[in-house]
Design an enzyme around this catalytic site. Structure first.
Site, PDB file in Angstrom:
ATOM      1  N   ARG A 124       8.949   6.836   2.584  1.00 30.26           N
ATOM      2  CA  ARG A 124       9.504   5.481   2.595  1.00 30.26           C
ATOM      3  C   ARG A 124       9.960   5.113   1.182  1.00 30.26           C
ATOM      4  O   ARG A 124       9.679   5.826   0.224  1.00 30.26           O
ATOM      5  CB  ARG A 124       8.464   4.477   3.095  1.00 30.26           C
ATOM      6  N   GLU A 163       6.782  -4.669  -0.519  1.00 34.05           N
ATOM      7  CA  GLU A 163       6.265  -4.154  -1.793  1.00 34.05           C
ATOM      8  C   GLU A 163       7.374  -3.524  -2.634  1.00 34.05           C
ATOM      9  O   GLU A 163       7.326  -2.331  -2.976  1.00 34.05           O
ATOM     10  CB  GLU A 163       5.131  -3.153  -1.551  1.00 34.05           C
ATOM     11  N   GLU A 320      -1.370  -8.903   2.659  1.00 31.70           N
ATOM     12  CA  GLU A 320      -2.083  -7.698   3.099  1.00 31.70           C
ATOM     13  C   GLU A 320      -3.349  -7.528   2.283  1.00 31.70           C
ATOM     14  O   GLU A 320      -3.338  -7.712   1.063  1.00 31.70           O
ATOM     15  CB  GLU A 320      -1.253  -6.427   2.835  1.00 31.70           C
ATOM     16  N   TRP A 328      -5.352   5.873   0.385  1.00 33.47           N
ATOM     17  CA  TRP A 328      -4.535   6.452  -0.688  1.00 33.47           C
ATOM     18  C   TRP A 328      -5.301   6.636  -1.990  1.00 33.47           C
ATOM     19  O   TRP A 328      -4.711   6.980  -2.996  1.00 33.47           O
ATOM     20  CB  TRP A 328      -3.294   5.588  -0.918  1.00 33.47           C
TER      21      TRP A 328
END
Ligand SMILES: [Zn+2]
Length: 676
Positions: A124, A163, A320, A328
């Site tokens: 992404r 983000e 979020e 991660w």
């Protein structure tokens, strides 16, 4: 469940909240699931008290399976189903995940790293922010979504992208270099002015034609830091232009729309969020704990305070965070019972009007399948689901908190440009890292119990009694004048070492250090004396210090402490002129905390509520009502004397907090929220 955002509410609110209640929910990605699962989702969202979900964040290929062919059937069903269920939607533009068909057709839009290699495409945020093809495709999909859904009754808010800059904050491709040249022409006008600002005479770096300006790719040795600094500014502006282009498309169709993008305040430094926040109708942010960090709840508090400050005190949205582990980090430490509630209520205490998660239902495939969710793989027969439901109940019990404000009298001066400049190569000590300096300062004030804001050095400081400038290495003339004027009008100022050294183009302010603050402080030094790794020095007050020292001379200031050893032995270490303190070394945490308490006392700031170590007390209030959030991060019951009566216990978790005539008792790891 009613709509939580009143459509008639203007986003340009001055007081109150754009939200009628506290929002609760998360990212919702039903395109990964069957219709039967999606039906179950609505029922379970009701069970949990969910009232807002973010939809479509990575749905580009679903909506535009091939160039220019749109397919909205699935999204229609999703939005209609949510609307029937009374769940409001924060509708996203999907531009953080360009389709694979786009990347195959436009290889020049794939970002290039600093070492000159091009990124792979199977992920992404694979796009160059300056790519005209990307911008055109992003505008087209945004326009199509806005045309179709701008008056959909479920949509109460817009979520642009996701983000920004998280993986592609700086692209070093030839197209980005061309855009950088345009940016520099607008900033400097002439090549002579650019050469002068960057000091290009050094190392024969003088540019004789604009096309010699390149992206600051990895070179045999140090780059010119002024070049790198401007590239950082340019890169933030390029991504911001991507945001405002999409925002403007939404506003053209729906002028009253509340538009946001999720920042990563406190954990991400590549974008100038002061500049970004001014373009958001409601500031929102994402925050993830570093699971292994011992005091990660302090990092969380810092991020929340920074987000509130970016919003200039207005309510903001936690877009979020996680119910449990992320996927991660090297070892993804799971949150234990009660931790999600403590995290959530800390954000709420510090000004959030909504608590949302990534994501509603845990994925079974893809890169984030081991990221926790509100509804975990185990389904409803799970601790996380039970705690999610409890949190929904608690937040609904705190609905009246929406729109209330946090009041502070202390601000930490914080500037992304100072961050970028301070962390570049070729500095006196690589141990000075800007984010560390901010965090140390924040830690000391958190430990002492003060709630603080962050403020840009050039902003209006008049609401504060004390401002603190840790490692404000780069400061503009306007910023330095603003700080001096704050002092002259009666404010108190603490300046930390390695502050005021360079101007806004990273040129040293000549004369004795610190150039920008010499007069304000009435103290100066003629050289930097950074310490060896692990080296400690002692001050005449008994305090210990590390990292940095300077042979400070008190030109027009009182000496508060002297170095008793180390390379600056005998010189002043801490000075005071009127209400301006200079701290020329890194005090040990307890000494720094004691120092700030003394300075705050002297500035006339009321002492915080007495509480045991590791217990956080934060207040939100309206003109009529005060809410006191008490968050116990320790393994012991916490007893707090209440600073006024009568307080009423609104919410407690887990276990029971109790309020009696003279105080509040909060169980280990628990939270109590009081209303007066
Ligand atoms: Zn590029």
């Amino acid at each position: 469940v009613t709509l939580i955002i009143q459509p008639e509410t203007s986003p340009a609110f001055v007081s109150g909240s754009p939200l009628g209640k506290i929002a609760f929910g998360g990212d919702y990605n039903p395109e990964q699931w069957t219709d039967a699962v999606a039906e179950e989702d609505i029922a379970l969202m009701h069970e949990a008290g969910v009232n807002l979900v973010s939809v479509g964040i990575f749905s580009w290929t679903m909506l535009e399976p091939e160039p220019g062919r749109y397919d909205f059937r699935r999204m229609d069903e999703i939005l209609d189903r949510l609307h029937r269920g009374g769940i409001s939607v924060d509708l996203a533009t999907p531009t953080a995940a360009p389709p694979q068909w786009f990347l195959a057709a436009h290889p020049d839009s794939v970002p290039v790293r600093q070492d000159g290699t091009r990124a792979g495409t199977a992920s992404r945020q694979v796009f160059c922010p300056s790519s005209p093809e990307y911008r055109e495709a992003a505008a087209a999909i945004t326009r199509a979504i806005v045309d179709r859904y701008h008056d959909h009754p479920a949509v109460v808010m817009w979520h642009v992208h996701n983000e920004y800059g998280c993986h592609n904050g700086r692209c070093y491709c030839d197209g980005s270099a061309a855009a950088f040249r345009q940016w520099l022409k607008a900033r400097y006008g002439t090549l002579d002015a650019l050469n002068d600002a960057w000091g290009n005479a050094f190392w024969s770096q003088t540019l004789t034609a604009w096309d010699q300006v390149v992206a600051p790719r990895t070179a045999p040795t140090f780059l010119n830091p002024a070049h790198e600094l401007d590239y950082a500014r340019f890169s933030s502006d390029e991504l911001l232009a991507c945001y405002t282009a999409e925002r403007d498309i939404i506003k053209a169709a729906s002028p009253d729309a509340i538009v946001t993008t999720n920042l990563m305040a406190g954990q991400f430094g590549l974008l100038d969020y002061w500049k970004w926040a001014a373009e958001l109708d409601m500031v929102s942010t994402d925050h993830y704990l570093f699971g292994e960090a011992e005091r990660n709840h302090v990092d969380l508090a810092l991020a929340a305070d920074l987000t509130r400050s970016l919003a200039h005190g207005r309510p903001w949205l936690l877009m979020e965070h996680s119910t449990g582990a992320v996927n991660w980090q090297p070892r993804n430490i799971a949150k234990r019972s009660g931790e999600m509630a403590r995290n959530s209520l800390t954000h709420l205490a510090r000004g959030a009007d909504g608590i949302l998660f990534f994501q509603w239902r845990a994925s079974i495939a893809g890169a984030e399948k081991y990221h926790s969710a509100m509804l975990p793989h185990a389904g409803t027969d799970s601790r996380i689901w039970r705690e999610t439901r409890e949190l929904g109940e608690q937040l609904s019990g705190l609905a009246s908190v929406a729109g209330s404000r946090v009041h502070t009298e202390i601000a930490i001066l914080f500037d992304y440009h100072a961050w970028w400049a301070a962390d570049l190569g070729g500095r006196p000590s690589e141990d000075i890292r800007y984010a560390d300096q901010i965090r140390r300062t924040y830690d000391a004030l958190w430990d002492a119990g003060y709630t603080v804001d962050f403020a840009h050095p050039e902003s209006d400081l008049s609401r504060y009694r004390l401002v603190v400038a840790p490692a404000l290495y780069l400061v503009s003339d306007a910023g330095a004048a603003n700080i001096a004027s704050f002092h002259d009008r009666g404010g108190s100022v603490v300046v930390g070492y390695f502050s005021g050294i360079v101007d806004s183009v990273d040129r040293v302010r000549v004369g004795r250090y610190p150039g920008a603050f010499r007069e304000l402080l009435g103290a100066s030094s003629d050289e930097f004396l950074p310490l060896r790794r692990g080296q400690k020095v002692t001050l005449s007050t008994g305090a210990t210090a590390s990292l940095w020292s300077e042979p400070v001379r008190a030109d027009d200031a009182e000496i508060i402490a002297r170095y008793t050893d180390g390379p600056a032995a005998g010189a002043a270490a801490i000075t005071r002129r009127q209400r301006a303190w200079y701290v020329s070394t890194q005090l040990a945490p307890d000494d720094l905390r004691g120092f700030y308490v003394a300075v705050a006392d002297s500035a006339g700031i009321a002492r915080p509520v007495e509480r045991p170590e590791g217990v956080e007390v934060v207040e939100r209030r309206t003109d009529e009502t005060r809410y006191l959030f008490v968050i116990n991060h320790t393994d012991d019951e916490a007893a707090i004397d209440l600073p006024g009566q009568p307080w009423f216990l609104e919410v407690s978790s887990p276990g029971r907090a109790t309020v009696s005539g003279d105080g509040l008792r909060v169980p280990p790891g628990g939270v109590g929220v009081l209303r007066w």
